[in-house]
Scaffold this motif. Structure first.
Motif, PDB file in Angstrom:
ATOM      1  N   LYS A 123      15.157  81.588  51.625  1.00  0.00           N
ATOM      2  CA  LYS A 123      15.687  81.299  52.964  1.00  0.00           C
ATOM      3  C   LYS A 123      15.061  80.041  53.543  1.00  0.00           C
ATOM      4  N   ALA A 145      20.465  87.988  62.467  1.00  0.00           N
ATOM      5  CA  ALA A 145      20.370  89.369  61.987  1.00  0.00           C
ATOM      6  C   ALA A 145      19.805  89.253  60.590  1.00  0.00           C
ATOM      7  N   SER A 146      19.063  90.263  60.151  1.00  0.00           N
ATOM      8  CA  SER A 146      18.437  90.081  58.849  1.00  0.00           C
ATOM      9  C   SER A 146      18.054  91.383  58.167  1.00  0.00           C
ATOM     10  N   THR A 147      18.054  91.318  56.821  1.00  0.00           N
ATOM     11  CA  THR A 147      17.457  92.402  56.048  1.00  0.00           C
ATOM     12  C   THR A 147      15.983  92.067  55.794  1.00  0.00           C
ATOM     13  N   ASN A 149      14.253  88.778  55.116  1.00  0.00           N
ATOM     14  CA  ASN A 149      13.793  87.451  54.679  1.00  0.00           C
ATOM     15  C   ASN A 149      14.271  86.326  55.588  1.00  0.00           C
ATOM     16  N   PRO A 248      21.590  86.704  42.927  1.00  0.00           N
ATOM     17  CA  PRO A 248      21.941  87.974  43.576  1.00  0.00           C
ATOM     18  C   PRO A 248      22.932  87.732  44.713  1.00  0.00           C
ATOM     19  N   GLY A 249      23.774  88.699  44.980  1.00  0.00           N
ATOM     20  CA  GLY A 249      24.767  88.560  46.054  1.00  0.00           C
ATOM     21  C   GLY A 249      24.553  89.581  47.150  1.00  0.00           C
ATOM     22  N   GLY A 250      24.349  89.113  48.389  1.00  0.00           N
ATOM     23  CA  GLY A 250      24.218  89.992  49.548  1.00  0.00           C
ATOM     24  C   GLY A 250      25.213  89.543  50.608  1.00  0.00           C
ATOM     25  N   ASN A 251      24.719  88.726  51.551  1.00  0.00           N
ATOM     26  CA  ASN A 251      25.614  88.170  52.566  1.00  0.00           C
ATOM     27  C   ASN A 251      26.406  86.994  51.991  1.00  0.00           C
ATOM     28  N   ILE A 311      19.661  93.131  49.910  1.00  0.00           N
ATOM     29  CA  ILE A 311      21.101  92.938  49.664  1.00  0.00           C
ATOM     30  C   ILE A 311      21.910  94.195  50.028  1.00  0.00           C
ATOM     31  N   GLU A 356      10.868  90.508  44.265  1.00  0.00           N
ATOM     32  CA  GLU A 356      11.291  91.688  45.020  1.00  0.00           C
ATOM     33  C   GLU A 356      12.560  92.264  44.385  1.00  0.00           C
ATOM     34  N   ALA A 358      15.757  92.830  45.016  1.00  0.00           N
ATOM     35  CA  ALA A 358      17.064  92.151  45.008  1.00  0.00           C
ATOM     36  C   ALA A 358      17.117  91.052  43.943  1.00  0.00           C
ATOM     37  N   THR A 386      14.898  85.363  44.129  1.00  0.00           N
ATOM     38  CA  THR A 386      15.066  84.940  45.518  1.00  0.00           C
ATOM     39  C   THR A 386      13.903  85.295  46.433  1.00  0.00           C
TER      40      THR A 386
END
Ligand code: F0G
Length: 448
Positions: A123, A145-147, A149, A248-251, A311, A356, A358, A386
């Motif tokens: 990030k 907004a965040s998970t 990171n 990796p795919g999240g947002n 994610i 980590e 994800a 990531t």
């Protein structure tokens, strides 16, 4: 080279918006992106850019030391670069990963570790750019907004810039390492009773109504910074594109930013061959995977479940951009189970690298794509790790103590459902008497 402006991504809205417009969507709701107005460089200009990037590696100027701003020709909108907010970020190594390679059934495997950034995740590459823009715009407050990171990174960069920050996080659903960061960097930290997707919708409303500058990856300047991850990777590989980049795919901001990087490099004539992008999602948080398999270009959100909390996202904002990246590069989308993530993470660990959860979707996805024959064992593959191992120590300790659960209840320690089979990879701590004879006897038995 034209002057940069904002334009709508993949949209019917052909308007150009000024860089100083505080807006993230076009009239039809599509996300905006920065149009850097690049035109083709001739081979001499390409060589000159590359030479300049090399020269900056020997410079002590903060701007040159940054693995984002070293490549500032790719970020012309930030000119004259005199107000850049940098730690400096990037400069993340590419590791050769022999044990992870063997686990995947490959001859060799490379991992670029974005978790070795100043706040421990990729990030930072985006945040340096977006906070620079926030400062240019005179923002008094920034939010996301965040998970975990994005919030850690935003809090740090906002603090460096002297801007107040506010983070929205899903209560009880982010790793403690990340929570501790936003608290320590002085962000107003709001824990909402809902998941990331809920936090994302609330933060957009709060920012719009409260004149607060939004720093999620819907912000096009985040994407600008993140795209340099690919530029730096190619520079590190002496501009020889790997066959595959796995992310990796999240947002889905990161996948989208890689697509933009490659799109611009092609426009510029900077590279000839493109790596293929493989986006890997957790099977419990897989909206992109589902659309890809169903050949559906419209997002159908899912209710997300995964212990890879980074994610745990069911309604990704940058869905369109990620699909574009996959299409542009003849890429693919894969999903991996909780067990596959956990086992792959342990192999990344025994390479002396760690990450980590994800991030481990990449190596897990690589193994799966090798088994399917999509990736060939002799291909050059770069997995993007990531986030740092220390972001989520609970997950790692639970794995090695052999009590990692797919659905963990954090209010009651050591309980949950769907116990993950650690497949002989758990490295349990041992309790021994504080007696040299006892310890030596144990060590002699366990030498190899
Ligand atoms: N890996 C890590 C460690 C992350 O923190 C994230 C996203 C991703 C992968 C997925 O990247 O969203 O660009 O597809 N974390 C966000 C956050 C959502 O709030 O920190 P993406």
């Amino acid at each position: 080279m034209l002057k940069p402006f904002l334009k709508a991504f993949n949209s019917t809205d052909k308007n150009k918006y000024a860089l100083t417009d505080i807006r993230f969507r076009a009239t039809d709701g599509k996300i905006l992106e920065v149009d850097n107005g690049f035109s083709k460089l001739d081979s001499k200009e390409v060589a000159a850019w590359r030479k300049r990037f090399n020269a900056r590696l020997c410079s002590n100027k903060l701007l040159d030391r940054s693995g984002v701003w070293r490549y500032r020709e790719f970020l012309p909108w930030a000119r004259p670069f005199d107000t850049v907010v940098t730690m400096p970020e990037g400069n993340t190594p590419i590791f050769n990963m022999p044990r992870s390679a063997a686990y995947c059934g490959m001859k060799a495997l490379l991992c670029k570790h974005q978790g070795l950034n100043p706040t421990g995740s990729f990030k930072d590459n985006g945040m340096t750019a977006a906070v620079t823009q926030a400062q240019k715009l005179g923002a008094k407050m920034v939010a996301c907004a965040s998970t975990g990171n994005t919030s850690a990174s935003m809090a740090a960069y906002a603090a460096r810039a002297g801007i107040k920050s506010v983070v929205f996080i899903p209560d009880g659903q982010i790793a403690y390492g990340k929570l501790s960061q936003s608290l320590d960097y002085g962000a107003i930290t709001i824990q909402i009773n809902g998941d990331f997707d809920k936090a994302m919708s609330i933060v957009q409303e709060v920012c719009e109504r409260g004149n607060i500058y939004l720093l999620n990856s819907i912000n096009p300047f985040r994407i600008e910074g993140q795209k340099t991850i690919m530029v730096e990777m190619l520079h590190q590989l002496d501009w020889a594109a790997p066959d595959w980049v796995i992310v990796p795919g999240g947002n889905l901001g990161n996948s989208g930013s890689f697509g933009k990087a490659f799109d611009e490099m092609i426009q510029l004539g900077f590279i000839k061959k493109l790596p293929r992008i493989a986006v890997v999602q957790a099977s419990g948080a897989n909206p992109l995977y589902k659309s890809f398999i169903d050949k559906n270009t419209v997002l159908t959100p899912v209710q997300a479940h995964t212990r890879a909390t980074a994610i745990k996202i069911g309604n990704p904002v940058s869905f369109d951009k990620a699909l574009f990246a996959v299409k542009l590069t003849n890429g693919i989308v894969e999903q991996v189970s909780e067990t596959e993530i956990a086992l792959a993470k342990s192999r990344i660990g025994v390479d002396g690298v760690g990450c980590e959860p994800a991030s481990a979707t990449t190596v897990a996805g690589c193994k799966k794509l090798i088994e399917r024959g999509t990736i060939k064992p002799e291909n050059t593959v770069v997995c993007i790790l990531t986030g740092n191992l220390l972001k989520d120590p609970d997950y790692t300790v639970e794995f090695h103590q052999d009590y990692l659960f797919a659905e963990a209840d954090r209010s009651v320690t050591l309980t949950g459902t769907g116990k993950i089979n650690t497949g002989g990879f758990a490295n349990k701590p041992v309790k021994l008497e504080a007696d040299a004879d006892v310890i030596l006897e144990y060590l002699l038995k366990n030498r190899s």
